[in-house]
Design a protein around this motif. Structure first.
Motif, mmCIF file in Angstrom:
data_model
loop_
_atom_site.group_PDB
_atom_site.id
_atom_site.type_symbol
_atom_site.label_atom_id
_atom_site.label_comp_id
_atom_site.label_asym_id
_atom_site.label_seq_id
_atom_site.Cartn_x
_atom_site.Cartn_y
_atom_site.Cartn_z
ATOM 1 N N THR A 1 0.718 -1.407 -0.310
ATOM 2 C CA THR A 1 0.100 0.067 0.134
ATOM 3 C C THR A 1 0.920 1.218 -0.034
ATOM 4 O OG1 THR A 1 -0.309 0.054 2.368
ATOM 5 C CG2 THR A 1 -1.956 -1.033 1.151
ATOM 6 N N ASP A 2 0.331 2.314 -0.722
ATOM 7 C CA ASP A 2 1.049 3.643 -0.770
ATOM 8 C C ASP A 2 0.221 4.694 -0.808
ATOM 9 O OD1 ASP A 2 2.397 5.950 -1.317
ATOM 10 O OD2 ASP A 2 3.843 5.065 -2.970
ATOM 11 N N PRO A 3 -0.432 5.204 -0.065
ATOM 12 C CA PRO A 3 -1.467 6.050 0.163
ATOM 13 C C PRO A 3 -1.217 7.434 -1.134
ATOM 14 C CG PRO A 3 -0.926 5.819 2.349
ATOM 15 C CD PRO A 3 0.006 5.240 1.476
ATOM 16 N N ILE A 4 -0.030 7.757 -1.194
ATOM 17 C CA ILE A 4 0.245 8.782 -2.037
ATOM 18 C C ILE A 4 -0.011 8.193 -3.512
ATOM 19 C CG2 ILE A 4 1.966 10.228 -3.246
ATOM 20 C CD1 ILE A 4 3.280 10.287 -0.465
ATOM 21 N N LEU A 5 0.049 7.012 -3.751
ATOM 22 C CA LEU A 5 -0.400 6.557 -5.163
ATOM 23 C C LEU A 5 -1.774 6.047 -5.156
ATOM 24 C CD1 LEU A 5 2.776 4.508 -6.070
ATOM 25 C CD2 LEU A 5 1.965 6.734 -6.852
ATOM 26 N N ASP A 6 -2.299 5.199 -4.027
ATOM 27 C CA ASP A 6 -3.375 4.843 -4.075
ATOM 28 C C ASP A 6 -4.824 5.638 -3.868
ATOM 29 O OD1 ASP A 6 -1.835 2.519 -4.229
ATOM 30 O OD2 ASP A 6 -2.180 1.762 -2.079
ATOM 31 N N LEU A 7 -4.765 6.705 -2.821
ATOM 32 C CA LEU A 7 -5.818 7.595 -2.688
ATOM 33 C C LEU A 7 -5.923 8.719 -3.805
ATOM 34 C CD1 LEU A 7 -5.323 7.920 1.194
ATOM 35 C CD2 LEU A 7 -6.751 6.257 -0.165
ATOM 36 N N ASP A 8 -7.248 9.189 -3.981
ATOM 37 C CA ASP A 8 -7.460 10.322 -4.887
ATOM 38 C C ASP A 8 -6.816 11.525 -3.996
ATOM 39 O OD1 ASP A 8 -9.720 10.902 -3.342
ATOM 40 O OD2 ASP A 8 -10.895 9.812 -4.654
ATOM 41 N N ASP A 9 -6.937 12.692 -4.752
ATOM 42 C CA ASP A 9 -6.664 13.698 -3.656
ATOM 43 C C ASP A 9 -7.329 14.318 -2.698
ATOM 44 O OD1 ASP A 9 -4.289 14.160 -5.507
ATOM 45 O OD2 ASP A 9 -5.339 15.608 -7.089
ATOM 46 N N SER A 10 -8.571 14.174 -2.790
ATOM 47 C CA SER A 10 -9.598 14.562 -1.839
ATOM 48 C C SER A 10 -9.581 13.847 -0.764
ATOM 49 C CB SER A 10 -10.803 14.661 -2.612
ATOM 50 O OG SER A 10 -11.329 13.625 -2.972
ATOM 51 N N GLU A 11 -9.508 12.450 -1.012
ATOM 52 C CA GLU A 11 -9.480 11.399 0.035
ATOM 53 C C GLU A 11 -8.231 11.450 0.924
ATOM 54 O OE1 GLU A 11 -10.584 8.624 2.744
ATOM 55 O OE2 GLU A 11 -11.922 9.430 1.104
#
Length: 367
Positions: free
Chosen positions: A28-38
């Motif tokens: 998992t990598d939040p910087i890659l996995d999440l969209d900007d608003s999330e």
């Protein structure tokens, strides 16, 4: 006594948990996995700002020595998640993007907080204006927004709940009947925080914090017609404009107090925005740290607030927070300040400001 086999099984289970956590972190990598608003909703900073923060404090963090050690990004995001949600350390560690034991979360929060609340970052992101040009820029923005001249900042204190301290707990029991820090903040017209003092317990009066603060001495020696706006908890001085109590509607004094209140409300909005962004500061969250570590967390949140505010990062769930803070209900009464020269100068300055506001063209907008 525990058998050797049982100890071996327990150690093996611990090692298996560590391996599973390491694997989850790799996947998992939040910087890659999440969209900007999330991403902003979870970590309060944008991806770009979070990466910039990682790069800025990376030299201050303990450098990884093994491939399984946490990266700067993992440490920073874990800490930002705690600041933003105010959740306990175990739920923060259970998030798949972090996958950390509670003890590791605790160490990470302490390390990253110390790095953000470092002298380098405090001096860079929390700056009271030191030269005439900087001060004049702030005064101009206040006047353009509120038609209030001479304002260098708005000041107030807010209570940040903490657990009961082991030492001198009476210094931290506030008038709202819980243990807290009484944090003094000064903001400019853009809701940037120019000064933070989180070193006093909740039982300390706002005026005492101000009277011992170096900015008070700075303003006393400043040869400029300028002032902060404070509520009735503060003493009236030539550099501190306070409201006039019990005014009659339609009078110059009433008009001054209305403009004062509209302008000074900015510090209450700033406090609300700070706590909306970093919910660990909300009263029902309660910081489970010593007063010193809690103060460092407050300072770190103020630094991050200024970074977000300057970058115009929105607070996506601000509407869910509700009432963030209460304005002070304390009125400053102290006989040692009656009939003395500083109070007399303050009254003359305020009276002149009252007449200036009453006679200004902008007054027609409010009458």
């Amino acid at each position: 006594m525990l058998s050797f086999e049982f100890i071996e099984l327990e150690n093996e289970e611990i090692q298996n948990k560590q391996v599973r956590r390491q694997e989850l972190r790799r996947q998992t990598d939040p910087i890659l996995d999440l969209d900007d608003s999330e991403f902003i909703k979870r970590y309060r900073l944008s991806k770009e700002l979070a990466q910039a923060l990682c790069d800025e404090i990376r030299p201050l963090l303990r450098q990884p020595k093994k491939s399984t050690d946490l990266s700067a990004e993992q440490k920073v995001l874990t800490t930002l998640s705690f600041y933003g949600t105010g959740s306990y350390q175990r739920p923060i560690g259970d998030i798949s993007a972090h996958s950390l034991a509670q003890q590791t979360v605790s160490k990470v929060i302490n390390e990253v907080t110390a790095c953000i609340d470092s002298p380098q970052l405090r001096m860079k992101y929390i700056r009271f204006p030191q030269n005439f040009a900087e001060r004049n820029t702030i005064r101009t923005k206040f006047y353009q927004k509120f038609c209030m001249p001479g304002v260098l900042g708005c000041i107030d204190c807010t209570q940040i709940a903490i657990i009961r301290p082991a030492i001198h707990e009476e210094r931290y029991f506030c008038r709202k009947h819980y243990h807290s820090l009484n944090v003094q903040l000064i903001c400019d017209a853009e809701m940037q925080i120019l000064s933070v003092d989180s070193s006093y317990g909740g039982a300390t009066h706002d005026s005492f914090i101000w009277n011992t603060h170096p900015i008070k001495t700075f303003l006393e020696n400043l040869n400029e017609l300028t002032w902060l706006l404070g509520d009735s908890a503060y003493p009236l001085r030539k550099y501190m404009m306070t409201p006039i109590l019990n005014t009659v509607t339609g009078t110059p004094e009433s008009h001054y107090t209305d403009v004062h209140a509209r302008t000074r409300n900015l510090i209450e909005r700033t406090i609300g925005l700070l706590k909306a962004r970093f919910r660990c500061l909300l009263v029902h969250r309660v910081l489970h740290y010593t007063p010193e570590k809690a103060a460092s967390i407050v300072n770190a949140c103020v630094i991050l607030h200024n970074m977000c505010n300057e970058a115009q990062i929105p607070v996506l769930d601000e509407g869910q927070v509700g009432q963030m803070d209460e304005s002070s209900v304390n009125v400053f009464y102290n006989n040692e300040y009656l009939n003395n020269e500083p109070l007399h100068q303050g009254m003359l300055t305020r009276n002149n400001l009252v007449q200036r506001l009453w006679q200004s063209p902008e007054n027609q907008l409010y009458n």
